[in-house]
Motif scaffolding. Structure first.
Motif: not given
Length: 339
Positions: A273, A275, A285-287
């Motif tokens: 994971k 971000s 925010e790009r996760r």
């Protein structure tokens, strides 16, 4: 005589001005009652609602009920709401035909939701919320679930539902989500056919794969290139359940306890994971969630009516990546995601 004309002209202006003002104060449109449930352009006639899956499966969705018009609602109204099975049935036939029931939307089971029969809109208010309490624990996203609602009309009620049907109806396509569900980019996932006991060198790929919610930390997807267009009685046999563990490893197992597809993991599947904040929109925010795996399975339903089924074995390896865009300026979590 000249003065008379002047007086008459002034009188006409006053009368016209007064008429305009009175007209402006009057209601310009009928005060119809409707849902705020817009249908996506090019969609299938339903309103997709994304609801965050909570640990106990319980979550509340607020559906706006609106009194339209150019003036403020001037009276207390109790708006009656009911489930509308007939409209959903009609939609399925018109959108997918009578002969493709595997593509139909399915009415959400009664034990999965609860809502009050009436919504009170007091005088002075034009919008109130219908609180729909969902209990999504154990929901099987093999189906495309829809909660079909309608505003009920009656001569004894002090309101009228909007005459445009898509305003007085709300066909809510319920899509629960967690941190790992959604549309994955899958071009890095390779599917090889076994030939003479070993995987061929020519890989097949696909652009997207969808992961569906099981619970707060689990999703499922279909094995290999099995997709949502197949008969659901067939594709349910190819469900692979994936649980995300705290140590960044994955539990992957077939949903079907009989495991007729002979699913077999190779090595230990893992995930990561990350971000980052968007360079041009600093509030965004790009996760990312990336899962990596390798497994074998066989297609044991290939064939057709009167055709002998010959199982075909496949090797699947590679990765899939989920990107989720979060608008951090929005406080409500279920509204933050740019779907």
């Amino acid at each position: 005589m000249k003065n008379i004309y002047i007086y008459l002209s002034l009188l006409a202006v006053i009368v016209l001005g007064t008429a305009c003002n009175n007209e402006w104060e009057d209601e310009q449109y009928e005060q119809y009652v409707s849902f705020k449930a817009p249908i996506a352009s090019g969609g299938d006639g339903v309103t997709t609602i994304y609801v965050r899956y909570k640990e106990d499966g319980k979550v509340t969705y607020q559906l706006p009920v609106v009194v339209s018009g150019s003036t403020v609602n001037g009276q207390d109204r109790d708006i009656h709401i009911a489930v509308d099975k007939d409209t959903l049935h009609t939609l399925n036939i018109e959108r997918f035909s009578l002969y493709r029931p595997e593509l139909w939307y399915t009415e959400l089971e009664e034990d999965k939701y609860e809502f009050p029969e009436t919504v009170h809109i007091p005088a002075g208010s034009c919008v109130e919320q219908l609180n729909i309490d969902f209990n999504l624990q154990g929901i099987d996203m093999l189906e495309k679930w829809v909660l079909p609602l309608t505003i009920v009309d009656d001569e004894s009620y002090n309101y009228q539902s909007h005459p445009r049907k898509n305003y007085a109806k709300a066909l809510l396509n319920v899509v629960p989500f967690n941190d790992y569900s959604g549309s994955y980019a899958a071009s890095s996932m390779k599917v090889y056919t076994y030939i003479n006991g070993k995987p061929d060198t020519n890989a097949r790929t696909t652009d997207k794969r969808t992961a569906y919610v099981i619970d707060n930390n689990s999703v499922f997807f279909y094995a290999g290139l099995i997709n949502e267009d197949m008969d659901k009685d067939i594709r349910k046999k190819y469900k692979i359940n994936v649980r995300f563990r705290d140590d960044e490893t994955l539990d992957m197992e077939p949903d079907d306890p009989n495991n007729e597809m002979q699913f077999k993991l190779i090595g230990t599947p893992i995930y990561s994971k990350t971000s980052i904040m968007d360079a041009t929109r600093p509030y965004l925010e790009r996760r990312y969630v990336q899962i990596m795996f390798e497994y074998d399975f066989q297609d044991f339903t290939y064939g057709g009516s009167g055709i002998e089924v010959i199982p075909i074995k496949y090797r699947v390896e590679g990765s899939m990546t989920l990107q989720r865009n979060i608008n951090t300026q929005i406080p409500d979590e279920d509204q933050q995601v740019e779907w």
